[in-house]
Motif scaffolding. Structure first.
Motif, PDB file in Angstrom:
ATOM      1  N   GLN A  28       0.837  -1.198   0.000  1.00 39.97           N
ATOM      2  CA  GLN A  28       0.000   0.000   0.000  1.00 39.97           C
ATOM      3  C   GLN A  28       0.873   1.250   0.000  1.00 39.97           C
ATOM      4  O   GLN A  28       1.778   1.376   0.809  1.00 39.97           O
ATOM      5  CB  GLN A  28      -0.916   0.011   1.221  1.00 39.97           C
ATOM      6  N   GLN A  29       0.564   2.147  -0.914  1.00 40.01           N
ATOM      7  CA  GLN A  29       1.271   3.417  -0.986  1.00 40.01           C
ATOM      8  C   GLN A  29       0.225   4.522  -0.987  1.00 40.01           C
ATOM      9  O   GLN A  29      -0.479   4.712  -1.979  1.00 40.01           O
ATOM     10  CB  GLN A  29       2.119   3.483  -2.249  1.00 40.01           C
ATOM     11  N   ALA A  30       0.131   5.211   0.119  1.00 35.11           N
ATOM     12  CA  ALA A  30      -0.869   6.271   0.256  1.00 35.11           C
ATOM     13  C   ALA A  30      -0.428   7.523  -0.493  1.00 35.11           C
ATOM     14  O   ALA A  30       0.751   7.864  -0.509  1.00 35.11           O
ATOM     15  CB  ALA A  30      -1.085   6.599   1.723  1.00 35.11           C
ATOM     16  N   LYS A  31      -1.393   8.191  -1.109  1.00 38.00           N
ATOM     17  CA  LYS A  31      -1.137   9.453  -1.804  1.00 38.00           C
ATOM     18  C   LYS A  31      -2.134  10.467  -1.254  1.00 38.00           C
ATOM     19  O   LYS A  31      -3.345  10.284  -1.346  1.00 38.00           O
ATOM     20  CB  LYS A  31      -1.335   9.259  -3.313  1.00 38.00           C
ATOM     21  N   SER A  32      -1.624  11.530  -0.651  1.00 42.23           N
ATOM     22  CA  SER A  32      -2.487  12.559  -0.082  1.00 42.23           C
ATOM     23  C   SER A  32      -2.908  13.521  -1.191  1.00 42.23           C
ATOM     24  O   SER A  32      -2.060  14.023  -1.939  1.00 42.23           O
ATOM     25  CB  SER A  32      -1.755  13.329   1.018  1.00 42.23           C
ATOM     26  N   VAL A  33      -4.212  13.762  -1.288  1.00 34.70           N
ATOM     27  CA  VAL A  33      -4.738  14.625  -2.351  1.00 34.70           C
ATOM     28  C   VAL A  33      -5.823  15.541  -1.805  1.00 34.70           C
ATOM     29  O   VAL A  33      -6.411  15.272  -0.756  1.00 34.70           O
ATOM     30  CB  VAL A  33      -5.333  13.795  -3.514  1.00 34.70           C
ATOM     31  N   LYS A  34      -6.091  16.617  -2.532  1.00 36.56           N
ATOM     32  CA  LYS A  34      -7.252  17.470  -2.298  1.00 36.56           C
ATOM     33  C   LYS A  34      -8.160  17.291  -3.503  1.00 36.56           C
ATOM     34  O   LYS A  34      -7.704  17.328  -4.649  1.00 36.56           O
ATOM     35  CB  LYS A  34      -6.856  18.940  -2.184  1.00 36.56           C
ATOM     36  N   LEU A  35      -9.457  17.080  -3.253  1.00 33.02           N
ATOM     37  CA  LEU A  35     -10.430  16.881  -4.317  1.00 33.02           C
ATOM     38  C   LEU A  35     -11.359  18.071  -4.447  1.00 33.02           C
ATOM     39  O   LEU A  35     -11.666  18.740  -3.457  1.00 33.02           O
ATOM     40  CB  LEU A  35     -11.287  15.637  -4.038  1.00 33.02           C
ATOM     41  N   ASP A  36     -11.849  18.291  -5.652  1.00 35.90           N
ATOM     42  CA  ASP A  36     -12.906  19.276  -5.870  1.00 35.90           C
ATOM     43  C   ASP A  36     -14.185  18.684  -5.277  1.00 35.90           C
ATOM     44  O   ASP A  36     -14.565  17.561  -5.623  1.00 35.90           O
ATOM     45  CB  ASP A  36     -13.094  19.537  -7.365  1.00 35.90           C
ATOM     46  N   PRO A  37     -14.879  19.392  -4.385  1.00 34.38           N
ATOM     47  CA  PRO A  37     -16.045  18.819  -3.707  1.00 34.38           C
ATOM     48  C   PRO A  37     -17.231  18.545  -4.637  1.00 34.38           C
ATOM     49  O   PRO A  37     -18.055  17.683  -4.342  1.00 34.38           O
ATOM     50  CB  PRO A  37     -16.408  19.856  -2.646  1.00 34.38           C
ATOM     51  N   GLN A  38     -17.333  19.234  -5.751  1.00 41.52           N
ATOM     52  CA  GLN A  38     -18.454  19.018  -6.667  1.00 41.52           C
ATOM     53  C   GLN A  38     -18.176  17.901  -7.678  1.00 41.52           C
ATOM     54  O   GLN A  38     -19.061  17.099  -7.969  1.00 41.52           O
ATOM     55  CB  GLN A  38     -18.802  20.307  -7.441  1.00 41.52           C
ATOM     56  N   ASN A  75      -1.624   6.185   8.408  1.00 41.34           N
ATOM     57  CA  ASN A  75      -0.854   5.390   9.358  1.00 41.34           C
ATOM     58  C   ASN A  75      -1.331   3.942   9.400  1.00 41.34           C
ATOM     59  O   ASN A  75      -1.212   3.275  10.404  1.00 41.34           O
ATOM     60  CB  ASN A  75      -0.884   6.017  10.764  1.00 41.34           C
ATOM     61  N   GLY A  76      -1.879   3.473   8.287  1.00 39.28           N
ATOM     62  CA  GLY A  76      -2.332   2.087   8.198  1.00 39.28           C
ATOM     63  C   GLY A  76      -1.183   1.141   7.890  1.00 39.28           C
ATOM     64  O   GLY A  76      -0.028   1.545   7.816  1.00 39.28           O
ATOM     65  N   CYS A  99      -5.525 -14.010   0.184  1.00 39.22           N
ATOM     66  CA  CYS A  99      -5.427 -15.454   0.039  1.00 39.22           C
ATOM     67  C   CYS A  99      -5.596 -15.784  -1.438  1.00 39.22           C
ATOM     68  O   CYS A  99      -6.540 -15.332  -2.087  1.00 39.22           O
ATOM     69  CB  CYS A  99      -6.513 -16.143   0.868  1.00 39.22           C
ATOM     70  N   GLY A 100      -4.689 -16.588  -1.979  1.00 38.84           N
ATOM     71  CA  GLY A 100      -4.747 -16.983  -3.380  1.00 38.84           C
ATOM     72  C   GLY A 100      -5.756 -18.079  -3.646  1.00 38.84           C
ATOM     73  O   GLY A 100      -5.957 -18.468  -4.789  1.00 38.84           O
ATOM     74  N   VAL A 101      -6.422 -18.586  -2.605  1.00 39.82           N
ATOM     75  CA  VAL A 101      -7.420 -19.644  -2.773  1.00 39.82           C
ATOM     76  C   VAL A 101      -8.837 -19.079  -2.652  1.00 39.82           C
ATOM     77  O   VAL A 101      -9.655 -19.229  -3.557  1.00 39.82           O
ATOM     78  CB  VAL A 101      -7.195 -20.781  -1.746  1.00 39.82           C
ATOM     79  N   CYS A 102      -9.127 -18.384  -1.541  1.00 38.53           N
ATOM     80  CA  CYS A 102     -10.504 -17.904  -1.322  1.00 38.53           C
ATOM     81  C   CYS A 102     -10.673 -16.413  -1.618  1.00 38.53           C
ATOM     82  O   CYS A 102     -11.793 -15.922  -1.693  1.00 38.53           O
ATOM     83  CB  CYS A 102     -10.971 -18.220   0.097  1.00 38.53           C
ATOM     84  N   GLY A 103      -9.569 -15.658  -1.743  1.00 39.32           N
ATOM     85  CA  GLY A 103      -9.654 -14.242  -2.092  1.00 39.32           C
ATOM     86  C   GLY A 103      -9.753 -13.280  -0.926  1.00 39.32           C
ATOM     87  O   GLY A 103      -9.824 -12.076  -1.137  1.00 39.32           O
ATOM     88  N   LEU A 104      -9.730 -13.761   0.301  1.00 34.56           N
ATOM     89  CA  LEU A 104      -9.816 -12.889   1.470  1.00 34.56           C
ATOM     90  C   LEU A 104      -8.652 -11.907   1.498  1.00 34.56           C
ATOM     91  O   LEU A 104      -7.501 -12.294   1.276  1.00 34.56           O
ATOM     92  CB  LEU A 104      -9.798 -13.723   2.755  1.00 34.56           C
ATOM     93  N   ILE A 105      -8.937 -10.625   1.757  1.00 35.50           N
ATOM     94  CA  ILE A 105      -7.900  -9.607   1.916  1.00 35.50           C
ATOM     95  C   ILE A 105      -7.944  -9.100   3.347  1.00 35.50           C
ATOM     96  O   ILE A 105      -8.982  -8.641   3.811  1.00 35.50           O
ATOM     97  CB  ILE A 105      -8.101  -8.432   0.940  1.00 35.50           C
ATOM     98  N   GLU A 106      -6.818  -9.224   4.043  1.00 35.82           N
ATOM     99  CA  GLU A 106      -6.710  -8.808   5.447  1.00 35.82           C
ATOM    100  C   GLU A 106      -5.327  -8.236   5.702  1.00 35.82           C
ATOM    101  O   GLU A 106      -4.436  -8.334   4.862  1.00 35.82           O
ATOM    102  CB  GLU A 106      -6.912 -10.011   6.383  1.00 35.82           C
ATOM    103  N   ASN A 107      -5.135  -7.715   6.897  1.00 31.91           N
ATOM    104  CA  ASN A 107      -3.810  -7.290   7.331  1.00 31.91           C
ATOM    105  C   ASN A 107      -2.908  -8.514   7.428  1.00 31.91           C
ATOM    106  O   ASN A 107      -3.370  -9.614   7.764  1.00 31.91           O
ATOM    107  CB  ASN A 107      -3.873  -6.596   8.687  1.00 31.91           C
ATOM    108  N   GLU A 108      -1.634  -8.304   7.167  1.00 34.24           N
ATOM    109  CA  GLU A 108      -0.659  -9.395   7.201  1.00 34.24           C
ATOM    110  C   GLU A 108      -0.680 -10.115   8.550  1.00 34.24           C
ATOM    111  O   GLU A 108      -0.572 -11.339   8.622  1.00 34.24           O
ATOM    112  CB  GLU A 108       0.725  -8.835   6.912  1.00 34.24           C
TER     113      GLU A 108
END
Length: 81
Positions: free
Chosen positions: A22-32, A53-54, A61-70
């Protein structure tokens, strides 16, 4: 990452995983429109913008597809050792 994993969902997979960096990118978005107005450097964040700070890695998992923290996969493997 040199620790055994065991999927906490299917409880059988010990060998097939996808490591998601995971590589976080801090951005500002146009609210509209939701268009990115500005990409922010960590050193120039305003007081109302909290730095990410995640976890650095997620595991899928390459079998069932579950995504979790290491740590979930590591702890499950330690319980079954």
């Amino acid at each position: 990452m040199s620790t055994p994993y065991l999927c906490p969902n299917c409880k059988t997979n010990r060998t097939r995983f996808n490591i998601i960096e995971q590589q976080a990118k801090s951005v500002k978005l146009d609210p509209q429109t939701g268009v990115i107005i500005e990409e922010l450097e960590q050193s120039s964040l305003d007081p109302f913008h909290i730095t990410y700070n995640g976890p650095h890695y997620k595991v899928q998992c390459g079998v069932c597809g579950l995504i979790e923290n290491e740590l979930s996969f590591i702890k499950r493997a330690q319980l079954k050792s």
